[in-house]
Scaffold this motif. Structure first.
Motif, PDB file in Angstrom:
ATOM      1  N   SER A 127     -45.415  11.236 -18.749  1.00 30.23           N
ATOM      2  CA  SER A 127     -44.821  12.557 -18.964  1.00 30.23           C
ATOM      3  C   SER A 127     -44.358  13.119 -17.624  1.00 30.23           C
ATOM      4  O   SER A 127     -44.573  12.520 -16.564  1.00 30.23           O
ATOM      5  N   GLY A 131     -37.378  10.506 -32.660  1.00 28.01           N
ATOM      6  CA  GLY A 131     -37.345  10.291 -31.219  1.00 28.01           C
ATOM      7  C   GLY A 131     -36.145   9.457 -30.833  1.00 28.01           C
ATOM      8  O   GLY A 131     -35.497   8.817 -31.665  1.00 28.01           O
ATOM      9  N   ASN A 151     -36.874  14.486 -25.491  1.00 32.11           N
ATOM     10  CA  ASN A 151     -38.164  15.136 -25.269  1.00 32.11           C
ATOM     11  C   ASN A 151     -38.137  15.910 -23.950  1.00 32.11           C
ATOM     12  O   ASN A 151     -38.452  15.382 -22.895  1.00 32.11           O
ATOM     13  N   ARG A 152     -37.749  17.179 -24.051  1.00 30.74           N
ATOM     14  CA  ARG A 152     -37.721  18.024 -22.857  1.00 30.74           C
ATOM     15  C   ARG A 152     -39.096  18.637 -22.589  1.00 30.74           C
ATOM     16  O   ARG A 152     -39.386  19.058 -21.475  1.00 30.74           O
ATOM     17  N   GLU A 157     -38.087  13.432 -20.407  1.00 29.98           N
ATOM     18  CA  GLU A 157     -37.136  12.582 -21.127  1.00 29.98           C
ATOM     19  C   GLU A 157     -37.530  11.121 -21.163  1.00 29.98           C
ATOM     20  O   GLU A 157     -36.964  10.343 -21.937  1.00 29.98           O
ATOM     21  N   THR A 193     -40.000   8.874 -25.366  1.00 34.28           N
ATOM     22  CA  THR A 193     -38.924   8.664 -26.344  1.00 34.28           C
ATOM     23  C   THR A 193     -39.412   8.402 -27.763  1.00 34.28           C
ATOM     24  O   THR A 193     -38.601   8.204 -28.667  1.00 34.28           O
ATOM     25  N   LEU A 219     -44.320  12.213 -30.323  1.00 38.70           N
ATOM     26  CA  LEU A 219     -44.535  13.230 -29.294  1.00 38.70           C
ATOM     27  C   LEU A 219     -43.409  14.259 -29.245  1.00 38.70           C
ATOM     28  O   LEU A 219     -43.298  15.030 -28.290  1.00 38.70           O
ATOM     29  N   VAL A 220     -42.571  14.283 -30.271  1.00 42.18           N
ATOM     30  CA  VAL A 220     -41.541  15.317 -30.384  1.00 42.18           C
ATOM     31  C   VAL A 220     -42.212  16.622 -30.811  1.00 42.18           C
ATOM     32  O   VAL A 220     -43.048  16.638 -31.718  1.00 42.18           O
ATOM     33  N   THR A 221     -41.853  17.717 -30.174  1.00 42.09           N
ATOM     34  CA  THR A 221     -42.473  19.009 -30.459  1.00 42.09           C
ATOM     35  C   THR A 221     -41.551  19.897 -31.295  1.00 42.09           C
ATOM     36  O   THR A 221     -40.337  19.689 -31.355  1.00 42.09           O
ATOM     37  N   ASP A 264     -38.703  21.510 -29.140  1.00 37.85           N
ATOM     38  CA  ASP A 264     -37.521  20.679 -28.915  1.00 37.85           C
ATOM     39  C   ASP A 264     -36.684  20.544 -30.184  1.00 37.85           C
ATOM     40  O   ASP A 264     -35.449  20.520 -30.133  1.00 37.85           O
TER      41      ASP A 264
END
Length: 464
Positions: A227, A328, A358-359, A363, A366, A370-372, A375
């Motif tokens: 991260s 992702g 994924n900011r 980035e 991927t 872990l995408v929030t 975002d």
């Protein structure tokens, strides 16, 4: 007089033996057959018998002694603590630990590091063996709990001490020998760190672990996740395409050596390596029954096969529909292929596919899991979404509708003004979700996540 702590009952399954016995949430289980219950394994082991004697403390303090003839049937009890004991925390400070790379201010549970062998059997977690005592190993062997999933990283004792930042980490590897000698099924994991345990060290680790075949059934090689929150941590860099190719070549060379003798390919590179290298995924037979799905080994291959099988069962139509899918960056290319396959039979479906950068974590992260919510909201606002947005269940906290950043599905739905549907992980679920097909939930067969041999009559259950 010794005080018995006991275990508070949180729920009683309707129609169960426990309900017939008039047990209630809030009652406390004290003993079974005169024995205090150490944890969930003790409990499952002791109730797996034709008859038992249970002592329960009711809410008013009265103690009931219950003679139960259950024929090995589950009693229908759940407890406030799923393990029926405290969780064992990790005593390492691994150079690759993702929890150390979390931003501040998130919910407390996201910072908890477990290293509990019991979660290996119950949930498939991988453990380092560093906080296990001889008694813990003996208990695994005695109960024949299996499989045990081991986070190995390297078989070089000195290097393992450095990677786990624990001077006992190298010595802990000897516990694998005891498990092997007892015939306990195992799986292994190698989190690969560039310039640390790759190259010649990876070759050494594969060679050493292959000596535990056939009891160690599989080993995965996964790239370290990095991260943007790594200030003050060990300097690690992401792998390049060329380096990913080298990892795959090494893994596949070992597969060719081992399969003829053992009938197992044993060592597996996770899907991420193949995506990074731009190579085709292995054929289905090379995954040995998908033993390492939770480590991202074969997830894409399995879904590809399932999507193809699901579409074969369907007749196409020209019905029109418009929807969107967010995922992702890494799996987006494969989802695009699945959408194209679906549209060959169902050309009226318009599907907008959005790879989410994924900011939040950085980035270089991927994967979809872990995408929030933040975002998703930032990158989907104002985009055509159709009449529903599909999101994979891996984006959500297990059993809940909450993203890692505590944004809820309802909040995202309200902000985007579109229904958000959570899609399960199989190819069939994906095809059904895209086409809007509703199916009845199949009855789930009951099973034990670990193996308890029929040894109730053979073993002495007196306190050790």
């Amino acid at each position: 007089m010794k005080q018995i702590k006991g275990h508070k009952i949180s729920s009683v399954e309707p129609g169960s033996i426990a309900e017939e016995l008039e047990l209630k949430p809030g009652d406390v289980l004290l003993t079974i057959n005169g024995r205090e219950i150490e944890d969930i394994f003790d409990y499952e082991y002791l109730v797996d018998s034709e008859a038992l004697t249970m002592v329960v403390q009711k809410a008013d303090g009265e103690e009931w002694e219950l003679e139960i003839e259950n024929g090995g049937e589950d009693l229908g009890l759940s407890f406030e603590n799923g393990l029926m004991s405290d969780y064992k925390t990790c005593c390492n400070k691994c150079i690759f630990c993702f929890i150390d790379q979390m931003p501040p201010g998130m919910r407390e549970t996201l910072y908890f590091k477990d290293d509990d062998s019991r979660l290996s059997f119950l949930q498939g977690n991988y453990i380092t063996l560093t906080n296990m005592k001889d008694r813990d190993i003996e208990r695994i062997i005695r109960f024949h709990l299996a499989p045990i999933n081991i986070s190995v990283q390297t078989t070089n004792p000195e290097l393992r001490c450095m990677m786990l930042h624990n001077r006992f980490a190298g010595e802990a590897l000897k516990k694998i020998d005891r498990l092997f000698e007892a015939g306990i099924p195992m799986n292994g994991q190698i989190v690969l760190c560039k310039g640390v345990n790759d190259g010649a060290e990876l070759e050494r680790t594969i060679r050493d672990l292959s000596k535990y075949l056939p009891h160690m059934e599989s080993v995965s090689v996964v790239p370290v996740g990095l991260s943007k929150f790594r200030d003050g941590l060990y300097p690690l860099e992401p792998f390049t395409r060329k380096e990913a190719e080298a990892v795959i070549d090494l893994v596949e060379d070992w597969q060719k050596k081992l399969y003829p003798e053992y009938g197992l390919h044993f060592i597996h590179a996770s899907d991420e390596w193949y995506m990074l290298a731009g190579r085709d995924l292995p054929e289905e037979d090379r995954y040995d029954g998908y033993l390492q799905l939770e480590n991202g080994v074969g997830m894409i291959r399995l879904m590809t096969e399932e999507v193809g099988a699901a579409l074969q069962e369907l007749s196409g139509d020209d019905e029109e529909d418009e929807l969107s899918i967010a995922t992702g960056v890494l799996p987006a290319g494969y989802l695009k292929q699945y959408i194209e396959q679906i549209r060959e039979k169902f050309p009226g479906r318009t599907v907008h596919l959005y790879p989410i950068v994924n900011r939040f974590f950085g980035e270089s992260i991927t994967v979809a899991g872990l995408v929030t919510g933040t975002d998703l909201l930032d990158q989907l606002k104002g985009k055509p979404l159709g009449n529903r947005l599909l999101l994979p269940e891996c984006m959500f906290r297990s059993g809940e509708e909450v993203f890692l950043d505590d944004v809820t599905r309802q909040e995202l739905q309200n902000a985007l003004q579109v229904p958000v549907n959570i899609v399960k992980s199989s190819g069939q679920d994906f095809v059904d979700a895209v086409l809007g097909i509703q199916r009845e939930e199949p009855d789930r067969a009951e099973y034990e996540p670990y193996e308890l041999k029929e040894l109730y009559q053979e073993w002495n259950l007196e306190e050790e």
